[in-house]
Scaffold this motif. Structure first.
Motif, short mmCIF file in Angstrom:
data_model
loop_
_atom_site.label_atom_id
_atom_site.label_comp_id
_atom_site.label_asym_id
_atom_site.label_seq_id
_atom_site.Cartn_x
_atom_site.Cartn_y
_atom_site.Cartn_z
N UNK A 1 0.86 -1.18 0.00
CA UNK A 1 0.00 0.00 0.00
C UNK A 1 0.90 1.23 0.00
N UNK A 2 0.71 2.10 -0.98
CA UNK A 2 1.52 3.31 -1.13
C UNK A 2 0.66 4.52 -0.76
N UNK A 3 1.25 5.43 0.01
CA UNK A 3 0.53 6.62 0.46
C UNK A 3 1.26 7.89 0.05
N UNK A 4 0.51 8.93 -0.22
CA UNK A 4 1.03 10.28 -0.36
C UNK A 4 0.55 11.03 0.87
N UNK A 5 1.45 11.29 1.80
CA UNK A 5 1.03 11.79 3.09
C UNK A 5 0.24 10.71 3.80
N UNK A 6 -0.98 11.04 4.22
CA UNK A 6 -1.84 10.05 4.89
C UNK A 6 -2.85 9.42 3.94
N UNK A 7 -2.75 9.74 2.66
CA UNK A 7 -3.75 9.29 1.69
C UNK A 7 -3.26 8.05 0.94
N UNK A 8 -3.93 6.90 1.07
CA UNK A 8 -3.53 5.72 0.28
C UNK A 8 -3.90 5.94 -1.18
N UNK A 9 -2.91 5.82 -2.06
CA UNK A 9 -3.14 6.09 -3.49
C UNK A 9 -2.96 4.86 -4.36
N UNK A 10 -2.36 3.81 -3.84
CA UNK A 10 -2.13 2.60 -4.62
C UNK A 10 -2.11 1.39 -3.70
N UNK A 11 -2.74 0.31 -4.15
CA UNK A 11 -2.65 -0.98 -3.47
C UNK A 11 -2.25 -2.01 -4.51
N UNK A 12 -1.40 -2.93 -4.12
CA UNK A 12 -0.87 -3.88 -5.11
C UNK A 12 -0.67 -5.26 -4.50
N UNK A 13 -0.70 -6.25 -5.39
CA UNK A 13 -0.31 -7.62 -5.06
C UNK A 13 0.73 -8.04 -6.09
N UNK A 14 1.85 -8.54 -5.59
CA UNK A 14 2.93 -9.00 -6.46
C UNK A 14 3.21 -10.47 -6.16
N UNK A 15 3.17 -11.31 -7.15
CA UNK A 15 3.41 -12.73 -6.98
C UNK A 15 4.77 -13.08 -7.58
N UNK A 16 5.66 -13.59 -6.73
CA UNK A 16 7.01 -13.95 -7.16
C UNK A 16 7.20 -15.45 -6.98
N UNK A 17 7.31 -16.20 -8.08
CA UNK A 17 7.47 -17.65 -7.95
C UNK A 17 8.90 -18.05 -7.61
N UNK A 18 9.07 -19.28 -7.22
CA UNK A 18 10.40 -19.82 -7.00
C UNK A 18 11.26 -19.58 -8.23
N UNK A 19 12.49 -19.10 -8.03
CA UNK A 19 13.37 -18.82 -9.15
C UNK A 19 13.36 -17.37 -9.57
N UNK A 20 12.44 -16.55 -9.03
CA UNK A 20 12.42 -15.12 -9.35
C UNK A 20 13.66 -14.45 -8.75
N UNK A 21 14.06 -13.30 -9.28
CA UNK A 21 15.21 -12.59 -8.69
C UNK A 21 14.97 -12.30 -7.21
N UNK A 22 16.05 -12.23 -6.45
CA UNK A 22 15.94 -12.01 -5.01
C UNK A 22 15.32 -10.64 -4.72
N UNK A 23 14.48 -10.59 -3.70
CA UNK A 23 13.84 -9.35 -3.29
C UNK A 23 14.62 -8.77 -2.10
N UNK A 24 15.23 -7.58 -2.24
CA UNK A 24 15.97 -6.99 -1.12
C UNK A 24 15.07 -6.78 0.08
N UNK A 25 15.60 -6.95 1.28
CA UNK A 25 14.76 -6.83 2.48
C UNK A 25 15.37 -5.90 3.52
N UNK A 26 16.17 -4.94 3.08
CA UNK A 26 16.72 -3.96 3.99
C UNK A 26 16.34 -2.56 3.54
N UNK A 27 16.17 -1.65 4.48
CA UNK A 27 15.75 -0.30 4.16
C UNK A 27 16.60 0.68 4.95
N UNK A 28 17.18 1.64 4.25
CA UNK A 28 18.00 2.65 4.93
C UNK A 28 17.13 3.69 5.57
N UNK A 29 17.65 4.33 6.62
CA UNK A 29 16.89 5.35 7.34
C UNK A 29 16.62 6.54 6.44
#
Length: 246
Positions: free
Chosen positions: A218-246
């Motif tokens: 769910x993506x927001x601009x300020x407090x307003x949700x503007x986009x909702x998404x579902x992403x399906x990644x099967x086995x063998x898909x490129x790795x999804x990064x799981x770290x976020x910088x401050x």
């Protein structure tokens, strides 16, 4: 029956990462020596060494000759690496290609009512896209808030999506990010394990019982949700990064 057990190294990684984030090991501090740390944590040195190497790779620790392992001044936080279109997230430097499968306007579903707070009979843009490199890598479904909500959040959003509506080589998030023009976007994402199922398996050219990761976003601009998404990644898909910088 109990669920699957997590690897001891993963558990140890999380214990040390949590200790860094809660200030037990503050930024700039030096960790205890391996023998002492292994004793304090009650773990074997081989398992500790593997966890420490992963923490170094993920940017939480730095090895300084003659000093030891020090905590980075701006330790990374767990989460997605940064808010960016999935085609860029999965393939930095050489984004995956995007092929439109469907572009439509839909009434709210349970998913969009929950995440976009969309009222009944609202008109929501829906884009379904296939992301691929040498082979199909992910299936992406994105819903935008209604035009009146988008225009209140930022006048450029609705216009940009309207102009890109027939494009078959871009994602909805890519359009909104390009149109944001300084309006800060934030997002919340969830990750669950699943299987593709017959329809998604056919779209991704995989068997229906192929294991997959389902990412909801769910993506927001300020407090307003503007986009909702579902992403399906099967086995063998490129790795999804799981770290976020401050």
């Amino acid at each position: 029956m109990s669920g699957p057990q997590r690897r001891p190294v993963v558990v140890l990684y999380e214990r040390i990462a949590d200790a860094i984030h809660d200030g037990t090991y503050p930024p700039g501090s030096t960790l205890p020596s391996e023998p002492r740390l292994a004793t304090e944590l009650g773990v074997s040195r081989p398992a500790l060494r593997e966890a420490l190497l992963l923490l170094q790779e993920d940017g939480l620790l730095t090895v300084r000759r003659g000093v030891g392992r020090t905590v980075n001044d701006r330790p990374l936080r767990r989460g997605f690496e940064q808010l960016q279109p999935l085609e860029e997230q999965l393939s930095p430097g050489a984004p995956l290609r995007v092929r439109a499968l469907r572009r439509a306007v839909e009434e709210p579903t349970d998913f969009t009512t929950q995440h976009l707070l969309a009222p009944a009979r609202a008109e929501l843009r829906f884009w379904e896209s296939l992301l691929y490199g040498d082979a199909a890598a992910a299936l992406s479904q994105e819903w935008a808030a209604s035009d009146d909500v988008l225009e209140r959040a930022h006048p450029a959003f609705a216009h940009a999506l309207h102009e890109a509506g027939r494009a078959d080589r871009t994602s909805m998030l890519a359009v909104l990010a390009a149109a944001s023009r300084g309006v800060p976007l934030t997002a919340y994402s969830g990750v669950t394990a699943t299987v593709l199922g017959r329809r998604r398996g056919s779209q991704l050219e995989r068997a229906a019982d192929t294991p997959a990761v389902l990412v909801t976003q769910v993506v927001r601009a300020g407090d307003v949700p503007i986009l909702a998404a579902k992403h399906m990644l099967p086995t063998g898909a490129p790795a999804l990064p799981v770290l976020q910088s401050n």
